[in-house]
Each structure stands twice: as structure tokens, then as C-alpha cells.
Scaffold this active site. Structure first.
Site, PDB file in Angstrom:
ATOM      1  N   THR A 194      57.726   7.210 -24.555  1.00 47.11           N
ATOM      2  CA  THR A 194      59.004   7.000 -24.902  1.00 47.11           C
ATOM      3  C   THR A 194      59.970   8.111 -25.250  1.00 47.11           C
ATOM      4  OG1 THR A 194      57.717   5.103 -26.397  1.00 47.11           O
ATOM      5  CG2 THR A 194      59.947   6.004 -27.154  1.00 47.11           C
ATOM      6  N   GLY A 207      57.897  12.171 -24.292  1.00 48.70           N
ATOM      7  CA  GLY A 207      56.587  12.898 -23.968  1.00 48.70           C
ATOM      8  C   GLY A 207      55.266  12.297 -23.655  1.00 48.70           C
ATOM      9  N   SER A 208      54.915  10.916 -24.096  1.00 43.72           N
ATOM     10  CA  SER A 208      53.472  10.685 -24.491  1.00 43.72           C
ATOM     11  C   SER A 208      52.704  10.410 -22.765  1.00 43.72           C
ATOM     12  CB  SER A 208      54.005   9.266 -24.729  1.00 43.72           C
ATOM     13  OG  SER A 208      53.666   9.728 -26.136  1.00 43.72           O
ATOM     14  N   SER A 249      51.273  10.398 -26.632  1.00 43.08           N
ATOM     15  CA  SER A 249      50.598   9.500 -26.952  1.00 43.08           C
ATOM     16  C   SER A 249      49.102   9.009 -26.343  1.00 43.08           C
ATOM     17  CB  SER A 249      51.016   8.283 -27.920  1.00 43.08           C
ATOM     18  OG  SER A 249      51.597   8.332 -26.833  1.00 43.08           O
ATOM     19  N   LYS A 264      46.174   2.826 -20.888  1.00 49.10           N
ATOM     20  CA  LYS A 264      45.817   2.231 -22.491  1.00 49.10           C
ATOM     21  C   LYS A 264      46.363   1.472 -23.425  1.00 49.10           C
ATOM     22  CE  LYS A 264      49.560   4.891 -25.019  1.00 49.10           C
ATOM     23  NZ  LYS A 264      51.141   5.461 -24.699  1.00 49.10           N
TER      24      LYS A 264
END
Ligand SMILES: *[C@@H]1O[C@H](CO)[C@@H](O)[C@H](O)[C@H]1NC(C)=O
Ligand SMILES: *[C@@H]1O[C@H](CO)[C@@H](O)[C@H](O)[C@H]1NC(C)=O
Ligand SMILES: *[C@@H]1O[C@H](CO)[C@@H](O)[C@H](O)[C@H]1NC(C)=O
Ligand SMILES: *[C@@H]1O[C@H](CO)[C@@H](O)[C@H](O)[C@H]1NC(C)=O
Ligand SMILES: *[C@@H]1O[C@H](CO)[C@@H](O)[C@H](O)[C@H]1NC(C)=O
Ligand SMILES: *[C@@H]1O[C@H](CO)[C@@H](O)[C@H](O)[C@H]1NC(C)=O
Ligand SMILES: *[C@@H]1O[C@H](CO)[C@@H](O)[C@H](O)[C@H]1NC(C)=O
Ligand SMILES: *[C@@H]1O[C@H](CO)[C@@H](O)[C@H](O)[C@H]1NC(C)=O
Ligand SMILES: CC(=O)N[C@H]1CO[C@H](CO)[C@@H](O)[C@@H]1O
Length: 547
Positions: free
Chosen positions: A221, A223-224, A200, A118
Site C-alpha cells: 500500500t 512501501g510494503s 509489511s 503473504k
């Protein structure tokens, strides 16, 4: 994904999400083994190691093939926009690792394996890649060095293939569609045209879902990792905060940020986690983890659900108006509970968390994240050795975005409300410390930990999506007649054939148990293989090796 509803997911609680999947082609889809080369759409780390060890192909071949696969679908064809940059040094790194394999053997199971990161995970600038969280305000910036997890990956012999698109600043910017960043544009799901990839860690998940890299890393942080795993038919692990180092990762909050794998199988996720976990002197939260770091592959026991007590915190998703969970997901979830019972698990249902109602109403998480982000992102800009944009702090970032609307505020993607809210905070005060304490109390003490102890449970399980943003192990796919919804100016969700998942979660540092349950469920159901994405590249090793 950031919602105050998911507060209890953070706070150092281990959560394993394996998503199930989906697809445009019905089960069982044939993998395309050509001349005995493994199909890179589905290949596992162990299969790649076998081919590398046997000399059937090299890591140079793998890098070339993955680059070609990315070219096919990233901007061209379906235009998935999963990848922001490819590593200009990857071929040279692969050649060196190929030679080392021949002369002294592989360093680890990740030796010579291409991995996508990422774009908020820092890599040393001299290698040729940027570290930007998708923001032009960080393009060309020079970070002090590799992130802690990248140091561990390199020491294990992994090849950094490139950087994945993401929701800009890990979705801590405003009310924006998941998967969009100024630099990367709108990333979309490979299972339905223009479908929401969730975020994300959107690009990491989309890339893993169709084999644009062997494995990927995301960050969470709130759900990402779990939500993109859910939407893209993947296994994802959100490690306990402090199990994996956040040093060198563009931050939101040291109290909730964590780095974890997004992969096609639970086995691959366990292999990657074993490499990236462990203490790092540059992230003191990691110094509190149990020692030694387990070999998470030891948890891969297909009978693990036999005898396990699994609770269903039903209050979290009972009201579909609030949770937003589609009825088709609930049908699959109830079937999954039956499957686990048939495998010998005891299902305790309901097994509610005492704090469930309060979690739904709490805004404590936002208070903490707004304060932490300002402090930590200012420190990030200050830590840079050079930043051509001139942005040096959060207020400068907000002004930069407004000054370059064609780059950072195109039509439909203008909002900066979270940045503005964070900039308005004034540092650590009693309100902040109280909110932090409430988070811990709601999420852990009177949340997950209370439910586990009241009902004598090994773990809790939830359907994906909605109320909690929890993801899971692949659970199923939306049916062809699902009502297609809007997820942003250009994206849709739900949509026919888009995957959804099942999540196992428990107290901090329970990863061994959670991996074992997810693996056990995955091996029994193999839901991922029930559908194949609509968009995937055709280049395979056979097109590259010896050519
Ligand atoms: C990083 O950004 C710079 C622009 O500042 C660009 O020249 C370079 O090509 C980028 N690196 C990669 C690998 O795309
Ligand atoms: C980490 O270090 C900081 C500053 O030195 C300190 O304030 C904080 O309490 C430490 N955190 C942990 C979890 O040790
Ligand atoms: C796998 O799990 C089952 C059920 O808990 C247990 O009986 C068995 O001993 C485990 N196998 C290994 C190798 O740990
Ligand atoms: C579900 O939540 C909605 C919105 O808050 C509320 O109007 C509705 O009454 C609730 N339904 C049930 C069955 O509790
Ligand atoms: C924080 O949580 C506590 C406990 O549920 C609650 O009383 C309080 O209203 C919450 N604060 C905010 C700002 O939501
Ligand atoms: C933020 O950075 C700008 C330069 O971009 C500087 O002028 C300003 O003083 C800084 N603000 C703070 C609060 O440090
Ligand atoms: C703490 O700071 C926030 C802004 O960051 C403010 O809203 C709040 O009122 C402050 N609390 C106290 C007790 O001063
Ligand atoms: C979709 O089809 C199923 C089975 O044919 C039916 O039960 C369900 O109500 C339909 N859903 C919608 C939204 O039309
Ligand atoms: C690797 C790759 O295709 N990167 C692209 C990501 O998207 C931006 C914006 O369209 C392109 O400039 C990059 O080339």
C-alpha cells in the site's frame, strides 16, 4: 510500512525495487551444488524448470524439500517466523502437476514451481489454509474463493506452498514493529540476529531471501514490497495500482493496494509478474490497464541502461536527519550512480520533483487510507461465508483484540491506534475527495510525472530507506561498524551486514522500462551474491530425491 512521506509511491505509480544485499559471509559465497542439484538458497525459476523438464527431480521433491527447509529455520534454529502455514494439499497438487508435465508438458514457466503467499492473499478454504492477515479474528474464516492473482497462479500451474507471516493487517493496525502478527509472532531478518525484516511483506521477503520457496508474493500500500526487498537483498516489484488484481486480498485501500513479487532475481520477478498481471472482472481497476499484458521477461536486457536518462530526486533524501539514511548507504548510492554512468546512462542530478517539500508535510494519504480501510475491511468481514471469531466489522476487531490480549496484544505489541483512528471516520465526504485529489497531484502530476517531463527522463532512482520508504535493487550492506539501532521491542536496525537497495521508479505502467534498468544494474553488479545470510536451512534436493 506506512508513512505519509511516501504518499507519492502509491497513486498508481509504477515502482521497481530491487534490493541488494548483504550478509554474514563475504563474497563470493559458493553455492552448494550437490551431485548437480541446484542450490535452493539461490536457484532461479529457469534452473528449476530445467531440472523438472530433465526429470532430475519432481515438484513433489521440491515441495518436500521446501517444507523441510521451512521446518529447520521457522520456529526451530534461528526462529525466523517467516511462514505462518504450510499448504496441506501442496503435495497432492504437486503430484498432479508432475503427471501433467509428463503427459502434456508444462503450462507455463511457473508450472510445478512452489510459491509462498503473504497471508492477506485469499485461498479457497477447502484446500486447508487460512487467510487472516496474521489476525486471530480471521482464523478459521471461510473466504468466498481464491484471490484473483491466485486463480492466475493456479491456471499457470504454480503450487501454493503456504502462507507467509506479515505485519498484521499489512501494518494498518498501530505503531507496531514490522514483521509482527498475532498469529505468526515476530518475523526477523536472516542477515543478522533479530534484525528488522521491514514490512509489511516481511515473511515473503525473508522466505525468498534464503530459499524457503522458489518465489513469493507480497502486497504494498505504501512501501510494503519495496522496503522488505530493500532489507532482505531481493528484487521486488511494486506494480502500478491496477496492473495486478486485488480481488480476494484483505484490503487497506483500493486506491493504493497492489500485489507483486519478491524474488532473488529480477528475472524471476519478471516471470512472476507476467503471470499475475492482467484484467480481473472482480477488480475493476484492472480493467483500465493497457492491453495486452506484456511478457515482462522481454525487458531483461543487460544493456538497457546504456542511453537511458536517469534522474536523482535528491531533495527527497538530502537531509539525513529527516530521511534517516545512514552515511554508508549514501556512499553506496553515489557509487551506483557512477556505475550507471559507466554503463552509458546519463545521470541528471538533481532532478527534483516540484512537490517534494509539500509531500514531506502532507497528511493527505492518512485521510484517504483511514476512510478507505474502514469501508473495505467492513466489506471483507461481511463477505466471509463463516467466521468463528464472530468479528463482523472494524469495531468488532478492536474489541476482539482487547478481549484476547495474550493472542493479539502481548507485551510490546499492544497498539491499535490506526484501527481506532480509522473506526472514527464517517465515510466519503468532501474532505476525503479533496485529499484523494491532493494525493494524485502531489505524487503524480506535480511529483514523478513532472520530474520526468521537466528533465526528459526515462526513470528516477533513489537510495533505499528513510524518507520515502523506497527500496531498490540490491545496492550494498551495512558495514561491520554500523551503529546498531532499535526497531521495536525485540528487533534491531540497522545492523552489520544487513542489506539495502536501490529503487527505480517512473509513471504508471512503466514496468517494462523499470524492469530493464533494474536487470541491467543487477547483471552489472550482482550485489546480492556479495553476502550470504547468517541463518539459512541446510536441507537440499540431494537429501530428498530418491530417499
Ligand atoms: C486453519 O485454521 C484452523 C483453525 O481454525 C486450523 O485447524 C487449521 O489447521 C489451519 N490450517 C492450517 C493449514 O494451518
Ligand atoms: C469500480 O466500480 C465501482 C462500483 O461499481 C465504481 O464506483 C468505481 O468508479 C469503479 N472504478 C473504476 C476504476 O472503474
Ligand atoms: C537493449 O538495450 C540497448 C540499449 O538501449 C538497445 O540498443 C538494444 O537494442 C536492446 N536490445 C534488445 C534486444 O532490445
Ligand atoms: C534537517 O532537518 C532537521 C529537522 O527538521 C533540521 O533541524 C535541520 O536544520 C535540517 N538540516 C538541513 C541541512 O537542512
Ligand atoms: C494536502 O496537500 C495539500 C497540497 O500540498 C496541502 O496544502 C494540504 O495541507 C494537505 N492536507 C493535509 C491534511 O495534509
Ligand atoms: C459490528 O459487529 C457487531 C457484532 O460483532 C454488531 O453487534 C455491531 O452492530 C456491528 N456494528 C456495526 C456498526 O455494524
Ligand atoms: C469528513 O469526515 C471526517 C471524518 O471521517 C471529518 O473529520 C471531516 O471533518 C469531514 N469533512 C466534512 C467536510 O464534513
Ligand atoms: C566505520 O569505519 C569506516 C572505515 O573504517 C569509517 O570511515 C567510519 O567512520 C566508521 N563508522 C563508524 C560509525 O564508526
Ligand atoms: C509453519 C509454521 O511453522 N507455522 C507456525 C507459525 O507460528 C505459529 C505461532 O508460533 C505456530 O503456531 C505455527 O505452527
Amino acid at each position: 510500512m506506512l508513512t505519509s512521506k511516501a504518499i507519492w509511491l502509491s497513486l498508481g505509480l509504477a515502482l521497481l525495487a530491487v534490493v541488494q544485499l548483504v550478509a554474514a559471509q563475504e563474497w563470493p559465497f559458493a553455492t552448494e551444488e550437490t551431485e548437480s542439484f541446484p542450490d535452493l538458497y539461490e536457484v532461479s525459476v529457469l534452473e528449476l524448470q530445467a531440472g523438472l523438464d530433465a526429470g532430475q527431480f519432481t515438484s513433489v521433491d521440491l515441495v518436500k524439500t521446501y517444507f523441510a527447509r521451512i521446518e529447520e529455520v521457522n520456529l526451530q534454529g534461528p526462529g525466523l517466523r517467516a511462514v505462518i502455514e504450510m499448504n496441506p494439499s501442496a503435495l497432492a497438487e504437486a503430484a498432479a502437476l508432475d503427471l501433467e508435465r509428463l503427459t502434456s508438458g508444462p503450462r507455463s514457466l511457473l508450472h510445478g514451481i512452489p510459491i509462498l503467499l503473504k497471508d492477506n492473499i485469499g485461498t479457497i478454504a477447502s484446500e486447508g489454509m487460512n487467510t487472516t492477515a496474521g489476525s486471530y479474528s480471521l482464523l478459521g474464516s471461510i473466504v468466498p474463493g481464491d484471490a484473483g492473482v491466485v486463480k492466475k497462479l493456479r491456471a499457470a500451474g504454480a503450487i501454493i506452498l503456504g502462507k507467509a507471516n506479515l505485519s498484521e493487517f499489512a501494518h494498518f493496525r498501530g505503531n507496531l514493529a514490522s514483521g509482527w502478527s498475532g498469529r505468526g509472532g515476530q518475523c526477523t531478518n536472516a542477515y543478522y540476529p533479530m534484525a528488522d525484516p521491514c514490512g509489511s511483506s516481511s515473511g515473503s521477503a525473508v522466505a525468498a531471501s534464503i530459499g524457503l520457496a522458489a518465489v513469493t508474493l507480497g502486497t504494498e500500500t505504501d512501501g510494503s514490497i519495496t522496503c522488505p526487498a530493500d532489507h532482505n537483498n531481493l528484487a521486488g516489484i511494486k506494480p502500478t495500482v491496477g496492473l495486478t488484481s486485488r480481488a480476494g486480498v484483505i484490503p487497506i485501500s483500493e486506491h493504493q493496494d497492489t500485489v507483486g513479487p519478491l524474488t532473488r532475481s529480477v528475472s524471476d520477478a519478471a516471470i512472476v509478474l507476467s503471470v499475475i498481471a492482467g484484467p480481473d472482472p472482480n477488480d475493476n481497476f484492472t480493467l483500465a490497464q493497457p492491453s495486452p499484458v506484456p511478457d515482462f521477461a522481454q525487458a531483461l536486457n543487460s544493456s538497457a541502461l546504456c542511453g537511458a536518462r536517469i534522474g536523482v530526486p535528491r531533495q527527497m533524501f538530502l537531509n539525513a536527519t529527516i530521511s534517516g539514511i545512514d552515511p554508508s548507504v549514501m556512499v553506496a548510492f553515489e557509487a551506483a550512480l557512477e556505475t550507471m554512468k559507466a554503463m552509458g546512462a546519463t545521470i541528471v542530478d538533481p532532478a527534483d520533483m516540484p512537490s517534494a517539500d509539500e509531500i514531506a508535510l502532507s497528511n493527505n494519504e492518512t485521510i484517504v487510507l483511514d476512510v478507505d480501510f474502514k469501508v473495505q475491511i467492513n466489506a471483507w468481514y461481511q463477505s466471509l461465508l463463516y467466521n468463528p471469531s464472530g468479528v463482523a466489522n472494524l469495531s468488532g476487531l478492536i474489541a476482539f483484540d482487547d478481549a484476547y490480549p495474550s493472542l493479539e496484544e502481548p507485551t510490546g505489541y499492544t497498539d491499535q491506534s490506526i484501527l481506532i483512528e480509522s473506526e472514527a471516520t464517517t465515510g466519503f465526504n468532501s474532505t476525503y475527495y479533496q485529499a484523494l485529489a491532493f494525493d494524485k497531484d502531489l505524487g503524480a502530476t506535480r511529483g514523478i510525472d513532472a520530474a520526468l517531463s521537466m528533465y526528459g527522463l526515462d526513470a528516477l532512482v533513489l537510495p533505499a530507506g528513510g524518507y520515502t520508504t523506497v527500496p531498490a535493487v540490491p545496492l550494498g550492506f551495512y558495514p561491520s561498524n554500523v551503529t546498531i539501532g532499535s526497531a521495536g521491542p525485540n528487533t534491531v536496525y540497522p545492523a552489520p551486514g544487513v542489506p539495502f537497495g536501490l529503487s527505480f521508479f517512473a509513471s504508471a505502467f512503466s514496468e517494462m522500462k523499470l524492469i530493464s534498468y533494474a536487470y541491467s544494474y543487477e547483471q552489472k553488479t550482482m550485489t546480492r551474491l556479495m553476502r550470504k545470510a547468517y541463518a539459512y536451512p541446510s536441507t537440499q534436493l540431494v537429501d530428498i530425491v530418491g530417499k
